[in-house]
Design a protein around this motif. Sequence first.
Motif, PDB file in Angstrom:
ATOM      1  N   MET A   1       0.820  -1.196   0.000  1.00  0.00           N
ATOM      2  CA  MET A   1       0.000   0.000   0.000  1.00  0.00           C
ATOM      3  C   MET A   1       0.861   1.256   0.000  1.00  0.00           C
ATOM      4  SD  MET A   1      -3.390  -0.626   2.257  1.00  0.00           S
ATOM      5  CE  MET A   1      -3.027  -2.029   3.265  1.00  0.00           C
ATOM      6  N   LEU A   4       1.414   2.606  -3.305  1.00  0.00           N
ATOM      7  CA  LEU A   4       0.270   3.307  -3.875  1.00  0.00           C
ATOM      8  C   LEU A   4       0.277   4.786  -3.504  1.00  0.00           C
ATOM      9  CD1 LEU A   4      -2.666   0.814  -3.277  1.00  0.00           C
ATOM     10  CD2 LEU A   4      -1.625   1.420  -5.459  1.00  0.00           C
ATOM     11  N   CYS A   5       0.865   5.124  -2.376  1.00  0.00           N
ATOM     12  CA  CYS A   5       0.818   6.494  -1.866  1.00  0.00           C
ATOM     13  C   CYS A   5       1.857   7.410  -2.502  1.00  0.00           C
ATOM     14  CB  CYS A   5       1.020   6.497  -0.349  1.00  0.00           C
ATOM     15  SG  CYS A   5      -0.314   5.712   0.550  1.00  0.00           S
ATOM     16  N   ARG A  17       1.163  10.299  -4.989  1.00  0.00           N
ATOM     17  CA  ARG A  17       0.213   9.752  -5.964  1.00  0.00           C
ATOM     18  C   ARG A  17      -1.180  10.093  -5.440  1.00  0.00           C
ATOM     19  NH1 ARG A  17       1.857   3.764  -7.497  1.00  0.00           N
ATOM     20  NH2 ARG A  17       0.565   4.286  -9.287  1.00  0.00           N
ATOM     21  N   ASN A  19      -4.243  10.492  -6.605  1.00  0.00           N
ATOM     22  CA  ASN A  19      -5.443   9.680  -6.872  1.00  0.00           C
ATOM     23  C   ASN A  19      -5.466   8.420  -6.025  1.00  0.00           C
ATOM     24  OD1 ASN A  19      -6.463  11.467  -8.774  1.00  0.00           O
ATOM     25  ND2 ASN A  19      -5.349  10.493 -10.448  1.00  0.00           N
ATOM     26  N   GLU A  20      -4.317   7.787  -5.894  1.00  0.00           N
ATOM     27  CA  GLU A  20      -4.249   6.571  -5.090  1.00  0.00           C
ATOM     28  C   GLU A  20      -4.410   6.878  -3.606  1.00  0.00           C
ATOM     29  OE1 GLU A  20      -2.406   7.370  -7.645  1.00  0.00           O
ATOM     30  OE2 GLU A  20      -2.431   5.657  -9.006  1.00  0.00           O
ATOM     31  N   GLN A  21      -3.847   8.007  -3.146  1.00  0.00           N
ATOM     32  CA  GLN A  21      -4.025   8.416  -1.756  1.00  0.00           C
ATOM     33  C   GLN A  21      -5.515   8.658  -1.473  1.00  0.00           C
ATOM     34  OE1 GLN A  21      -1.409  11.817  -1.686  1.00  0.00           O
ATOM     35  NE2 GLN A  21       0.185  10.692  -0.590  1.00  0.00           N
ATOM     36  N   LEU A  23      -8.030   7.269  -3.097  1.00  0.00           N
ATOM     37  CA  LEU A  23      -8.675   5.957  -3.112  1.00  0.00           C
ATOM     38  C   LEU A  23      -8.516   5.262  -1.761  1.00  0.00           C
ATOM     39  CD1 LEU A  23     -10.047   3.603  -4.623  1.00  0.00           C
ATOM     40  CD2 LEU A  23      -7.755   2.881  -5.319  1.00  0.00           C
ATOM     41  N   LEU A  24      -7.311   5.267  -1.222  1.00  0.00           N
ATOM     42  CA  LEU A  24      -7.076   4.649   0.088  1.00  0.00           C
ATOM     43  C   LEU A  24      -7.888   5.347   1.177  1.00  0.00           C
ATOM     44  CD1 LEU A  24      -3.237   3.992  -0.120  1.00  0.00           C
ATOM     45  CD2 LEU A  24      -5.081   2.310  -0.262  1.00  0.00           C
TER      46      LEU A  24
END
Length: 87
Positions: A1, A4-5, A17, A19-21, A23-24
Amino acid sequence: MMKLCVVETSGGNLYARENEQRLLRNMGVHVVVLDLLKIPYDKMEDTRMNHIMKLAHNLLQYFCYENPTNQEKLYDLYFNDYQQLSE
């Protein structure tokens, strides 16, 4: 994970990132990680749990990296829980 950040360049620079932050955050990962950090364990004997706790702290740091919205959510969640415990 954690990957992803943020993304790390070959020069060692970190970039968020967003968008990924987001999303999480929408998945509530920060809530789960904060709950994990509340688990009691033997800090002297349980080396696996020490490692997991370090990873959890790193994840929260990357989750908040250059992301004021995530920083605010984590701050509010942490201090609201702390305030409820002290009352």
